[in-house]
Write a protein that holds these residues in place. Structure first.
Motif, short mmCIF file in Angstrom:
data_model
loop_
_atom_site.label_atom_id
_atom_site.label_comp_id
_atom_site.label_asym_id
_atom_site.label_seq_id
_atom_site.Cartn_x
_atom_site.Cartn_y
_atom_site.Cartn_z
N THR A 46 66.47 87.88 53.52
CA THR A 46 65.68 89.07 53.19
C THR A 46 65.89 89.48 51.74
O THR A 46 64.92 89.58 50.99
CB THR A 46 66.06 90.23 54.14
OG1 THR A 46 65.85 89.81 55.49
CG2 THR A 46 65.23 91.48 53.87
N ILE A 47 67.13 89.68 51.34
CA ILE A 47 67.44 89.98 49.94
C ILE A 47 67.68 88.67 49.19
O ILE A 47 67.29 88.52 48.04
CB ILE A 47 68.67 90.90 49.84
CG1 ILE A 47 68.35 92.27 50.46
CG2 ILE A 47 69.12 91.06 48.39
CD1 ILE A 47 69.52 93.23 50.51
N MET A 51 53.89 99.25 52.07
CA MET A 51 53.98 99.73 53.44
C MET A 51 54.92 100.94 53.54
O MET A 51 54.60 101.93 54.21
CB MET A 51 54.44 98.61 54.37
CG MET A 51 53.40 97.51 54.54
SD MET A 51 54.00 96.11 55.49
CE MET A 51 53.93 96.80 57.14
N VAL A 52 56.08 100.87 52.88
CA VAL A 52 57.04 101.97 52.94
C VAL A 52 56.49 103.18 52.19
O VAL A 52 56.48 104.30 52.71
CB VAL A 52 58.41 101.54 52.37
CG1 VAL A 52 59.34 102.74 52.23
CG2 VAL A 52 59.04 100.48 53.26
N ARG A 53 56.01 102.96 50.98
CA ARG A 53 55.54 104.07 50.13
C ARG A 53 54.39 104.82 50.79
O ARG A 53 54.32 106.04 50.75
CB ARG A 53 55.10 103.54 48.79
CG ARG A 53 54.66 104.64 47.84
CD ARG A 53 55.28 104.43 46.48
NE ARG A 53 55.32 105.63 45.69
CZ ARG A 53 54.27 106.15 45.05
NH1 ARG A 53 53.10 105.58 45.16
NH2 ARG A 53 54.41 107.22 44.31
N TRP A 105 57.74 91.30 48.80
CA TRP A 105 58.33 92.61 48.51
C TRP A 105 57.31 93.62 48.00
O TRP A 105 57.46 94.82 48.19
CB TRP A 105 59.53 92.46 47.59
CG TRP A 105 60.72 92.06 48.39
CD1 TRP A 105 61.20 90.79 48.59
CD2 TRP A 105 61.56 92.92 49.16
NE1 TRP A 105 62.28 90.82 49.44
CE2 TRP A 105 62.53 92.12 49.80
CE3 TRP A 105 61.59 94.29 49.37
CZ2 TRP A 105 63.51 92.65 50.62
CZ3 TRP A 105 62.58 94.82 50.19
CH2 TRP A 105 63.52 94.00 50.81
N GLU A 106 56.25 93.18 47.36
CA GLU A 106 55.20 94.10 46.93
C GLU A 106 54.53 94.73 48.15
O GLU A 106 54.28 95.93 48.19
CB GLU A 106 54.15 93.36 46.08
CG GLU A 106 53.03 94.25 45.60
CD GLU A 106 51.99 93.51 44.77
OE1 GLU A 106 51.01 94.16 44.38
OE2 GLU A 106 52.14 92.30 44.53
N THR A 107 54.28 93.92 49.17
CA THR A 107 53.68 94.42 50.41
C THR A 107 54.65 95.36 51.13
O THR A 107 54.25 96.41 51.64
CB THR A 107 53.29 93.24 51.32
OG1 THR A 107 52.36 92.41 50.61
CG2 THR A 107 52.67 93.71 52.61
N GLU A 143 64.87 94.72 42.90
CA GLU A 143 64.09 95.70 42.14
C GLU A 143 63.34 96.65 43.07
O GLU A 143 63.29 97.86 42.84
CB GLU A 143 63.09 95.00 41.20
CG GLU A 143 63.72 94.27 40.05
CD GLU A 143 64.18 92.85 40.42
OE1 GLU A 143 64.02 92.44 41.59
OE2 GLU A 143 64.73 92.18 39.54
N THR A 144 62.77 96.11 44.13
CA THR A 144 62.02 96.93 45.08
C THR A 144 62.95 97.89 45.81
O THR A 144 62.64 99.07 45.96
CB THR A 144 61.27 96.05 46.10
OG1 THR A 144 60.40 95.14 45.39
CG2 THR A 144 60.45 96.88 47.06
N LEU A 145 64.10 97.40 46.24
CA LEU A 145 65.05 98.26 46.94
C LEU A 145 65.56 99.37 46.02
O LEU A 145 65.70 100.53 46.45
CB LEU A 145 66.20 97.43 47.51
CG LEU A 145 65.78 96.51 48.66
CD1 LEU A 145 66.90 95.53 48.99
CD2 LEU A 145 65.39 97.32 49.89
#
Length: 143
Positions: A10-11, A110-112, A104-106, A28-30
């Motif tokens: 995952t990471i 989804m989270v945002r 990770w962009e997706t 970066e996303t995390l």
């Protein structure tokens, strides 16, 4: 939100017990989600030295977790034996998801935007407009 994040696959690429290469944009996303005030929990099968190595890997890249393999930092191992090992998180990010790990962009989108997978697919379907087939005359005229 409280977000539980797996490590291997995952990471980083899945090379357990070694640490694989970082998956592009994972850290970066995390960090961006963390800057937006989400609480991140590292939720990994790793224990002992292997877990310490994973935590250090993330720490060296500027990523610190709210908690590691527990619901909150102060939770003592062995004290909550009557509770489930399942975390109390709003979102789980794991390569073992049904359908696999999105990029990770997706994940960020989804989270945002608090999108479910179904919401995201509906959004993409609405944005996609297939090219309309040309009629006989337009094909004949080269238009």
């Amino acid at each position: 939100m409280i977000i539980a994040v797996d490590f291997d696959g995952t990471i980083v690429e899945h090379k357990y017990p070694s640490i694989g290469r970082e998956i592009p944009f994972a850290i970066e996303t995390l960090k961006k989600l963390q800057a937006e005030r989400h609480k991140l929990i590292l939720w990994s099968v790793r224990e002992g030295r292997l877990l310490d190595e994973a935590v250090q890997f993330c720490r060296e890249r500027g990523l610190e977790f709210y908690a590691i393999n527990r619901d909150y930092p102060e939770e003592e191992k062995g004290q909550n034996n009557h509770y489930s090992r399942k975390l109390k998180a709003d979102v789980f990010i794991d390569d073992r998801n049904l359908g696999g790990l999105p990029d990770w962009e997706t994940i960020y989108e989804m989270v945002r935007n608090k999108l479910s997978y179904e919401d995201l697919m509906r959004k993409y379907e609405q944005e996609y407009e297939p090219e309309k087939p040309k009629g006989f005359f337009a094909r004949l005229m080269g238009k």
